[in-house]
Enzyme design. Sequence first.
Site, PDB file in Angstrom:
ATOM      1  N   ARG A  64      12.183  -3.565  -8.216  1.00 27.55           N
ATOM      2  CA  ARG A  64      10.796  -3.131  -8.430  1.00 27.55           C
ATOM      3  C   ARG A  64      10.564  -2.857  -9.908  1.00 27.55           C
ATOM      4  O   ARG A  64      11.481  -2.477 -10.644  1.00 27.55           O
ATOM      5  CB  ARG A  64      10.487  -1.857  -7.622  1.00 27.55           C
TER       6      ARG A  64
ATOM      7  N   PRO B 155       0.819  -1.211   0.000  1.00 30.41           N
ATOM      8  CA  PRO B 155       0.000   0.000   0.000  1.00 30.41           C
ATOM      9  C   PRO B 155       0.854   1.262   0.000  1.00 30.41           C
ATOM     10  O   PRO B 155       1.892   1.326   0.662  1.00 30.41           O
ATOM     11  CB  PRO B 155      -0.796  -0.122   1.304  1.00 30.41           C
TER      12      PRO B 155
END
Length: 269
Positions: free
Chosen positions: A258, A2
């Site tokens: 990422r 999140p």
Amino acid sequence: MPEGHTLHRLARLHQRRYAGAPVRVSSPQGRFAADAARLDGQVLRSAEAYGKHLFHNYGPQGTVHVHLGLYGTFTEAKLPETPPVGQVRMRLAGRTHWTDLRGPTRCELLTEPEAEAIKARLGPDPLRRDAEPEQAWERISRSRTSIAALLMDQSVLAGVGNVYRAEVLFRHGIAPMLPGRSLDAVLWKDIWDDLVTLMRAGVRTGRIDTVADEHLPEVTGRAPRQDRHGGEVYVYRRTGQPCLVCGAPIAHKELAGRNLYWCPTCQPS
């Protein structure tokens, strides 16, 4: 994981539902049991977020620090309580609602100095009114590291994750691999102001929308985005799809573990 708007949204919700009155705290899973017993029946003074961290302040009893990580979730419901399902690390119950926390990276009771030490390690958070964006600029303007990596470094800038990172760089036409020290100070201010606007909207709506009105599905006739993250975006998780502005295929690579997305035409190196 999140992003910051989710934690600020949770903090506002918990402040409204639980703060200012005694709460019931338990740990059905057992891993937070001793600390939950210390807090059970105490008054939750306040709930606040800083970046991707949530803090429940119980005054002299300490502060519960939660970092959701990749798998942590809160589920909210109205009273009466029902038996816990799955591995519930912490259950919090108030006058009208209760919430279960599952799978966080961190759920710990800290002293005030320990909680402040966590905040001190973080960069400015665009969603906090006490944020000082010049602190982030001091780090960015001296760094050879790519701006894409710097925006994800929580010690530089708190709360920005993969989606906001990719989208704000696209919105300002910045090549992701541009070294931080090559960024213009005026452009940094524009990036910061845009993050404040986008992330505040995310707190209000609970989703990330970054697309300008003229590029929305109802205007262009394209199909709405179908993705578990929700929201209309320009480049995030759109590898190979046409750019909504120029039509070029969206590019993708891995950076520091990422996924990174950008438009090579709109964000030339």
